[in-house]
Design an enzyme around this catalytic site. Sequence first.
Site, PDB file in Angstrom:
ATOM      1  N   TYR A 150       0.861  12.553 -14.428  1.00  0.00           N
ATOM      2  CA  TYR A 150      -0.291  11.965 -15.108  1.00  0.00           C
ATOM      3  C   TYR A 150      -1.415  11.707 -14.109  1.00  0.00           C
ATOM      4  CZ  TYR A 150      -2.882   8.759 -18.185  1.00  0.00           C
ATOM      5  OH  TYR A 150      -3.849   8.153 -18.948  1.00  0.00           O
TER       6      TYR A 150
ATOM      7  N   SER B 183      -8.329   7.164 -15.563  1.00  0.00           N
ATOM      8  CA  SER B 183      -7.411   6.045 -15.354  1.00  0.00           C
ATOM      9  C   SER B 183      -7.488   5.641 -13.885  1.00  0.00           C
ATOM     10  CB  SER B 183      -5.974   6.455 -15.692  1.00  0.00           C
ATOM     11  OG  SER B 183      -5.042   5.480 -15.262  1.00  0.00           O
TER      12      SER B 183
END
Length: 317
Positions: free
Chosen positions: A182, A170
């Site tokens: 995350y 990501s």
Amino acid sequence: MWAAAPLLLLLLLLLPLARLCRRGAARLEPAGRAVLITGCDSGFGHLLALRLYRLGFTVFAGCLCPGGDGARRLQREAGGAGRLRVLRLDVTRARDVRAAKELVLSHLPERGFWGLVNNAGISTFGETGWLPMETYEKFADVNILGSIRTTLAFLPLLRKYKGRIVFMSSIIAYFTLGNGIYSMTKAAIEKFCDALRLEMKKFGVQVCIIQPGNYARSTKIQPPLSAEEIWNELSEEEKAVYNKEYVQERANFFNSILSEGSTNGNEVVDAMVDALTSPAPKARYMVAKLKEKALVFVCALFPTVVMDSVLSYALSK
């Protein structure tokens, strides 16, 4: 060191030319090649499984809940064809990974095992002290160790057939806006991939990283969170530091980011397909809006004090 500068400059000039030549080569023939994808219950994994099946690959679609709605829908959309098999695959369970490998080995098509797509992942929102240690352990097990666990199991097959490994990262690997847990896992998997990519070159195995921007509305990885949910999970120590108004502000901020996410998950799937079929796949595929790419550029090239100022300003808004 400086004596090598002309050689490095020559390599930099020749690399684009070599890449163009390879790009002109024929794309991979999918028929008779198998690919295993993790996290196919929904989102990118679900879309990719169907896309690869329609291209002619033999697809092993790993699902956390093989009897769930997503897995059943996947089977219906594939028309119950033998080239798409749904299997239970919890990447945190070694026995699930072993069972997946046994299933793949017993149903390998004639051209063997071509690709592993480490797509499974989880996400949540919360400042560092808001999350208990158990949450950090769970995220590390799914997002980092899960991908490593699956990769190690299938490396012998990938080396044998000179296949591809694709990892879902990501742009959040470069910065964080309220979801540091995350971001941490994606940064870690990027470094794992960097080491693996170099090590696998001698075997003809190519390693690719997919770096999506905000596609929250295309997946179910991060549902919106209410301030009440967050507050109820805080420890008494954290409640003594933060008040409900602050938690509400943070929740509103994060949920507004989620609401801006792209709904076109096929843009990311296009990159994943290219990574698996191109004669010259990229090491990294960044699939993001211009402003997201600009933020990555700032974070990667500017001093940390500049990055912190930009992110602090964004958080203050």
